[in-house]
Motif scaffolding. Structure first.
Motif, PDB file in Angstrom:
ATOM      1  N   PHE B  41       0.797  -1.223   0.000  1.00  0.00           N
ATOM      2  CA  PHE B  41       0.000   0.000   0.000  1.00  0.00           C
ATOM      3  C   PHE B  41       0.835   1.282   0.000  1.00  0.00           C
ATOM      4  O   PHE B  41       0.380   2.295  -0.485  1.00  0.00           O
ATOM      5  N   VAL B  42       2.027   1.226   0.554  1.00  0.00           N
ATOM      6  CA  VAL B  42       2.787   2.468   0.706  1.00  0.00           C
ATOM      7  C   VAL B  42       3.871   2.591  -0.362  1.00  0.00           C
ATOM      8  O   VAL B  42       3.983   3.611  -1.038  1.00  0.00           O
ATOM      9  N   ILE B  43       4.646   1.508  -0.522  1.00  0.00           N
ATOM     10  CA  ILE B  43       5.776   1.568  -1.454  1.00  0.00           C
ATOM     11  C   ILE B  43       5.356   1.949  -2.878  1.00  0.00           C
ATOM     12  O   ILE B  43       6.016   2.775  -3.512  1.00  0.00           O
ATOM     13  N   SER B 373     -13.144 -11.165 -15.288  1.00  0.00           N
ATOM     14  CA  SER B 373     -13.709 -10.264 -14.289  1.00  0.00           C
ATOM     15  C   SER B 373     -14.312 -11.022 -13.116  1.00  0.00           C
ATOM     16  O   SER B 373     -14.154 -10.618 -11.963  1.00  0.00           O
ATOM     17  N   VAL B 374     -15.005 -12.120 -13.436  1.00  0.00           N
ATOM     18  CA  VAL B 374     -15.613 -12.887 -12.349  1.00  0.00           C
ATOM     19  C   VAL B 374     -14.524 -13.467 -11.447  1.00  0.00           C
ATOM     20  O   VAL B 374     -14.613 -13.419 -10.221  1.00  0.00           O
ATOM     21  N   LYS B 375     -13.465 -13.999 -12.066  1.00  0.00           N
ATOM     22  CA  LYS B 375     -12.367 -14.557 -11.265  1.00  0.00           C
ATOM     23  C   LYS B 375     -11.701 -13.472 -10.419  1.00  0.00           C
ATOM     24  O   LYS B 375     -11.460 -13.639  -9.224  1.00  0.00           O
ATOM     25  N   LEU B 376     -11.435 -12.333 -11.090  1.00  0.00           N
ATOM     26  CA  LEU B 376     -10.817 -11.211 -10.368  1.00  0.00           C
ATOM     27  C   LEU B 376     -11.678 -10.783  -9.189  1.00  0.00           C
ATOM     28  O   LEU B 376     -11.191 -10.647  -8.062  1.00  0.00           O
ATOM     29  N   ALA B 377     -12.967 -10.586  -9.480  1.00  0.00           N
ATOM     30  CA  ALA B 377     -13.861 -10.111  -8.429  1.00  0.00           C
ATOM     31  C   ALA B 377     -13.985 -11.154  -7.329  1.00  0.00           C
ATOM     32  O   ALA B 377     -13.961 -10.827  -6.141  1.00  0.00           O
ATOM     33  N   GLY B 378     -14.065 -12.421  -7.720  1.00  0.00           N
ATOM     34  CA  GLY B 378     -14.204 -13.491  -6.732  1.00  0.00           C
ATOM     35  C   GLY B 378     -12.989 -13.584  -5.831  1.00  0.00           C
ATOM     36  O   GLY B 378     -13.106 -13.597  -4.598  1.00  0.00           O
ATOM     37  N   VAL B 379     -11.809 -13.613  -6.441  1.00  0.00           N
ATOM     38  CA  VAL B 379     -10.586 -13.731  -5.642  1.00  0.00           C
ATOM     39  C   VAL B 379     -10.415 -12.498  -4.757  1.00  0.00           C
ATOM     40  O   VAL B 379     -10.103 -12.606  -3.567  1.00  0.00           O
ATOM     41  N   THR B 380     -10.658 -11.321  -5.333  1.00  0.00           N
ATOM     42  CA  THR B 380     -10.542 -10.094  -4.531  1.00  0.00           C
ATOM     43  C   THR B 380     -11.494 -10.138  -3.343  1.00  0.00           C
ATOM     44  O   THR B 380     -11.126  -9.780  -2.220  1.00  0.00           O
ATOM     45  N   LEU B 447      -3.277  -7.426 -12.103  1.00  0.00           N
ATOM     46  CA  LEU B 447      -4.661  -7.019 -11.855  1.00  0.00           C
ATOM     47  C   LEU B 447      -5.145  -7.515 -10.496  1.00  0.00           C
ATOM     48  O   LEU B 447      -5.821  -6.790  -9.769  1.00  0.00           O
ATOM     49  N   TYR B 448      -4.763  -8.762 -10.169  1.00  0.00           N
ATOM     50  CA  TYR B 448      -5.161  -9.277  -8.855  1.00  0.00           C
ATOM     51  C   TYR B 448      -4.588  -8.402  -7.743  1.00  0.00           C
ATOM     52  O   TYR B 448      -5.281  -7.997  -6.822  1.00  0.00           O
ATOM     53  N   ILE B 449      -3.294  -8.114  -7.869  1.00  0.00           N
ATOM     54  CA  ILE B 449      -2.662  -7.296  -6.838  1.00  0.00           C
ATOM     55  C   ILE B 449      -3.332  -5.928  -6.758  1.00  0.00           C
ATOM     56  O   ILE B 449      -3.684  -5.433  -5.678  1.00  0.00           O
ATOM     57  N   ALA B 450      -3.557  -5.327  -7.916  1.00  0.00           N
ATOM     58  CA  ALA B 450      -4.116  -3.974  -7.934  1.00  0.00           C
ATOM     59  C   ALA B 450      -5.526  -3.958  -7.349  1.00  0.00           C
ATOM     60  O   ALA B 450      -5.878  -3.065  -6.572  1.00  0.00           O
ATOM     61  N   TYR B 451      -6.338  -4.929  -7.722  1.00  0.00           N
ATOM     62  CA  TYR B 451      -7.716  -4.957  -7.221  1.00  0.00           C
ATOM     63  C   TYR B 451      -7.738  -5.156  -5.706  1.00  0.00           C
ATOM     64  O   TYR B 451      -8.525  -4.537  -5.001  1.00  0.00           O
ATOM     65  N   ILE B 452      -6.903  -6.072  -5.243  1.00  0.00           N
ATOM     66  CA  ILE B 452      -6.907  -6.321  -3.793  1.00  0.00           C
ATOM     67  C   ILE B 452      -6.479  -5.060  -3.051  1.00  0.00           C
ATOM     68  O   ILE B 452      -7.091  -4.659  -2.061  1.00  0.00           O
ATOM     69  N   THR B 453      -5.437  -4.397  -3.534  1.00  0.00           N
ATOM     70  CA  THR B 453      -5.022  -3.178  -2.839  1.00  0.00           C
ATOM     71  C   THR B 453      -6.089  -2.095  -2.943  1.00  0.00           C
ATOM     72  O   THR B 453      -6.311  -1.346  -2.019  1.00  0.00           O
ATOM     73  N   ARG B 454      -6.767  -2.026  -4.092  1.00  0.00           N
ATOM     74  CA  ARG B 454      -7.741  -0.946  -4.257  1.00  0.00           C
ATOM     75  C   ARG B 454      -8.992  -1.171  -3.418  1.00  0.00           C
ATOM     76  O   ARG B 454      -9.506  -0.250  -2.802  1.00  0.00           O
ATOM     77  N   PHE B 455      -9.477  -2.391  -3.376  1.00  0.00           N
ATOM     78  CA  PHE B 455     -10.795  -2.597  -2.776  1.00  0.00           C
ATOM     79  C   PHE B 455     -10.771  -3.121  -1.348  1.00  0.00           C
ATOM     80  O   PHE B 455     -11.811  -3.230  -0.721  1.00  0.00           O
TER      81      PHE B 455
END
Ligand code: ATP
Ligand code: MG
Lengths: 358, 580
Positions: B41-43, B373-380, B447-455
């Motif tokens: 989140f910071v780096i 998208s479904v996988k991304l949303a599900g994993v996130t 995308l997985y990393i970005a979504y998890i950090t964002r949401f």
């Protein structure tokens, strides 16, 4: 099973919440902890439960050390149970499920119950003991305050803990219900034979129910004793005023004789503690004060009536003597008017009579 | 006897705990948690800032100079400010008006009115843009309707500044509403009555008493709308790109996909500028909201205060006409367009078919996009539920400076504009350690990393609210009864927090499912998301496919919310029975 606290200290940051607490709770004893708000009662209870750890000192339950400054046995592994001030019922479980939960999870539930499938029987038993037999399917939201309190009690006693902790369990109830629940709790104590540690800031509750009372103030123990000892023989000025609501007169002590400051009137010792004597104080409870019309020729302590409150079977007076105010309770037939100047004489048993009570 | 044996075993347990505690010391977990928060989140933010200074010839202000002397930059900044301020004013007016009406008047069907107020909020803004074009635009439904009445009008060209401002204003007014409606309800009615008996008229008492008291809410909501405007990428991408109108978020996107020399550095500079504007907004909002704390403790009063009488019919008509024009008809136009055999045909029965849907649902690339998208949303969502709930638990039960700072860190990626976050992700994960490229950027992993950090913050927030509602003594009652592990969580904690956690999870899932801004910069050929897919249909002129795809998504979203509400209602029903 007895519980012993040795030299317990508890600090929150720089704040000393408990100081040098030494205390033993005997097997089957009903011990009340009495003290004003913020004196550390809850903190002491939470230490015994295992929700807090001491900064210093040790706690032993059944001769086994459960807490010291470095290591603490968590609550779930202690043979204790607790009744919370807020009841702490689980909003999604019904009355029966509350007790069931305790029976399923408490680690010290008698194994013979589990082996013989007698859990259900035990639950019925407990429900009846607290008078909730007809309410087992109710949710907490459908219960009155007193019934909630009973659920909370039932949940605590069901696993038959050796030590039952209660944190002002009656403070959320109205006056009438409080009186009723006092009897219930005493009854439960006789039935369960568990040691009970009962926290309250209501001296009436402590005096009425406890085998022994611990009076606390500012994180320290002021006095430990039976209700009679605490009431009739307070050791410290704090106990005298907090429990007996005593008026403290200043003067000088000479062995067994007290000379009142200002008038020189002398009173005899009736078993007053060394500490009070050293502080040159003489405690007189409101009902120990007698008022009369002053006799001009005699050397008397004189005061002026400031207020009078009718209390049904007696009058409560506040009286000003040389700038300090004292309180006196007198029977109805002795009535004085506001503004009247009156003479004050103590009326107490001699040391011998006092001893008879104890 | 039995009990004693029991006790012995507990002592043993205590001893083994003491041994294992050397390896599993709480401190260790704390350090790991702090490290993870720092890394994820910071780096990234630090690397983004660094990137704006460091070029081939070392550290310097070269890129800032290039960007700030470029006329195009100033044009983009001007556009951005126009769009953001314009749309914020629209949101402010609409949000406050609706909040006042819903809070104070006796209009009917308030719950349905609220539902329609929230509609533009739950439908992704790029779909709203698309829908508006199909309704208001040239050859849109509106023009068709008037044509059939033989009234000649020309549609409103939404591919323009005004189009962007309006669609954005409509998309963000629910934010202002959300912040304001309860503030209105919390103002004690006696305040206003006191003003009235002191001789103030209706308007006077509103402008002198009610409005100033509601100001913190109104201003707070407007700042959120302002930040939303800065963040928004979908609307300017759909409506601005064809007209060659760029705002900061789309300009950064163009820089990055333009792949010019020093494109990344220049994008970094623009991101820093955008980030700084956003941070100024966040700070101002924080200051305003801090002052409004005292109102939050007041009681919420749901009783109407103004009885509209004869005017009620008029007010209600205006409200419903507004919903018809801004939500119902645009969405309807979009759905109708999606059934057309060819774009521009009249909306008559012979011209309708299912061809577009058949195309979308049989083509590999769209199916892949849905899967992605479904996988991304599900994993996130799942990682969010686990990590977010665990963190929320510690944040509530062991509140201290460390957890507070960690919460702030977790908020950053959500508070910053999505383009800024996406760029920060590229810089961080392209080469996590300088000189080592593990191929995260360019695959779906980024995308997985970005979504998890964002949401993640959404889940953390709902978790915090859920745990705050569980009194500590309720939890301690379980512990004193012998369980601090499975039993406590399964029978006590999970049932109590589940409704809150699940609605947070639903929010995460739907946000991630329709996300566009971050994925438009981070997607690779095998990880196109739904949003990216709709955008590329639209930008290559396949309006029919984009409307069909969008219609499908809207149906999915509405179904999702329906399930959520039905579930919550069922839970609440049980709760009503058990409430204290
Ligand atoms: N977690 C804590 N952190 C800091 N201070 C605490 C904490 N818990 C208690 N204290 C402080 O310790 C003192 C004793 O608190 P405690 O709750 O034991 O009082 P109490 O005797 O139970 O009072 P009451 O009758 O009002 O319940 C108080 O001054 C309180 O502010
Ligand atoms: Mg307390």
């Amino acid at each position: 099973m007895s519980t012993t606290l040795s030299n317990i200290n508890k600090q929150f940051g720089k704040f000393q919440a408990l100081q040098d607490i030494d205390l033993t709770i005997n097997e089957g004893e009903f011990l009340a902890i009495l003290g004003p708000s913020g004196c550390g009662k809850t903190t002491l209870l939470r230490l015994l439960a295992g929700f807090e750890s001491p900064t210093n000192g040790t706690i032993e339950i059944d001769q086994k050390e459960v807490a010291n400054a470095r290591k603490v046995t968590p609550p779930e592994q202690r043979n204790v149970s607790m009744v919370f001030q807020s009841f702490a019922l689980w909003p999604h479980l019904n009355v029966r499920e509350h007790i069931q939960f305790a029976m399923d999870h408490h680690r010290f539930v008698d194994l013979s119950w589990k082996e013989k499938g007698k859990i259900a029987e035990r639950i019925e038993d407990v429900l009846h003991t607290v008078g909730l037999g007809d309410f087992e399917k109710r949710m907490p939201g459908e219960l009155s305050g007193g019934q909630k309190q009973r659920v909370s009690l039932a949940r605590a006693i069901a696993p038959e803990p050796k030590l039952l902790l209660m944190d002002e369990p009656l403070s959320n109830l109205d006056a009438e219900l409080r009186m009723e629940m006092r009897h219930e709790i005493q009854k439960l104590h006789r039935l369960t034979k568990a040691s009970i540690l009962y926290v309250t800031h209501d001296q009436g509750e402590a005096l009425a129910m406890a085998d022994r009372i611990v009076v606390m103030n500012g994180g320290e123990i002021e006095q430990i004793g039976t209700p009679e000892e605490i009431y009739y023989h307070p050791v410290t000025p704090f106990v005298a005023t907090f429990v007996g609501k005593a008026n403290l007169f200043k003067g000088t002590w000479d062995e067994c004789l007290f000379q009142h400051q200002g008038t020189g009137v002398t009173w005899e010792d009736y078993g007053i503690s060394q500490q009070l004597k050293e502080k040159n104080l003489f405690p007189i409870r409101p009902e120990q004060i007698h008022l009369s019309k002053p006799v001009p020729s005699e050397n008397q302590i004189l005061g002026k009536v400031i207020t009078r409150q009718f209390q049904g079977k007696e009058y409560h007076y506040s009286i000003e003597i040389d700038g300090t105010v004292i309180v006196a309770h007198l029977p109805l037939q002795e009535k004085f008017e506001i503004g009247e100047t009156i003479a004050i004489t103590p009326q107490f048993q001699t040391a011998k009579q006092a001893e008879m009570i104890l | 006897m039995n009990k004693d044996k029991n006790y012995e075993s507990n002592q043993g347990e205590m001893r083994s705990r003491a041994i294992s505690s050397v390896f599993f010391h709480p401190m260790l977990y704390k350090m790991i948690a702090i490290m993870l928060v720092g890394i994820f989140f910071v780096i990234p933010i630090l690397r983004l800032v660094l990137m704006s200074f460091i070029g081939d010839d070392g550290f310097g202000l070269q890129f800032y100079q290039d960007i700030l002397t470029d006329n195009r930059t100033w044009q983009v900044l001007q556009n951005t400010l126009f769009v953001v301020f314009g749309s914020t004013i629209i949101s402010l007016l609409l949000g406050t008006a609706f909040a006042w009406i819903v809070a104070y008047t006796d209009i009917r069907l308030k719950s349905i009115v609220q539902l329609f107020i929230f509609l533009p909020f739950i439908i992704p803004s790029y779909i709203t843009s698309l829908a508006w074009v199909q309704f208001f635009g040239p050859a849109g439904l509106l023009e068709n309707i008037f044509d059939s009445l033989s009234i000649p009008i020309t549609g409103w060209n939404l591919y323009s500044m005004s189009g962007i401002i309006f669609v954005m204003g409509i998309s963000h007014f629910p934010l202002v509403y959300l912040f304001t409606v309860n503030v209105f309800r919390q103002i004690p009615r006696e305040m206003e009555l006191a003003a009235r008996v002191s001789g103030a008229g209706r308007w006077m008492s509103f402008s002198k008493i009610v409005f100033p008291m509601a100001l913190p809410g109104i201003v707070g909501g407007s700042f959120i709308a302002f930040l939303g405007g800065l963040d928004n990428f979908g609307i300017p991408a759909f409506l601005g790109t064809p007209a060659n109108i760029s705002v900061l978020s789309t300009y950064i996107y163009q820089k990055v996909i333009g792949f010019g020399t020093s494109a990344f550095n220049e994008a970094a500079v623009l991101s820093v500028i955008l980030g700084v504007i956003a941070i100024i907004g966040i700070s101002l909002q924080w200051l305003v909201l801090r002052k409004s704390k005292r109102i939050e403790t007041m009681k919420v009063d749901h009783q109407p205060r103004y009885y509209l009488g004869k005017k009620k019919g008029i007010v209600e008509s205006v409200i419903w006409l507004f919903f018809i024009m801004t939500s119902i008809f645009p969405l309807l136009s979009m759905v109708m367009t999606s059934f057309l055999k060819a774009y521009g045909l009249d909306f008559v029965w012979e011209n309708f078919s299912l061809e577009n849907y058949a195309y979308i649902l049989t083509r590999d690339s769209t199916l892949d996009a849905i899967m992605t998208s479904v996988k991304l949303a599900g994993v996130t969502t799942i990682i969010g539920i686990v990590a977010g709930t665990v963190f929320a638990y510690f944040r509530v039960r062991k509140a201290n400076t460390a957890t507070k700072l960690m919460e702030n860190a977790i908020t950053i990626p959500y508070a910053l504009p999505g383009t800024v976050l996406a760029l920060a992700m590229i810089f961080t994960w392209m080469e996590p350690i300088p000189g080592w490229n593990p191929g995260i950027y360019g695959s779906a992993a980024i995308l997985y990393i970005a979504y998890i950090t964002r949401f993640l913050v959404l889940q953390v927030r709902s978790g915090i609210t859920a745990f705050q509602q569980v009194d500590i003594e309720v939890e301690e009652a379980a512990r004193i009864n012998g369980t601090n592990g499975f039993g406590k969580w399964k029978k006590i904690m999970v049932p109590l927090i589940a409704p809150g956690i699940l609605s947070g999870a639903m929010l995460v899932f739907l946000s991630a499912l329709t996300e566009l801004t971050v994925s438009s910069l981070l997607y690779s050929s095998e990880s196109e998301t739904i949003g990216v897919s709709i955008l590329s249909f639209q930008q290559s002129g396949y309006t029919l496919y984009s409307t069909a795809f969008s219609s499908l998504i809207v149906v999915l979203i509405i179904a999702g919310y329906f399930i959520l509400f039905a579930g919550q209602k069922a839970i609440r029903k049980r709760k009503v029975r058990s409430e204290k």
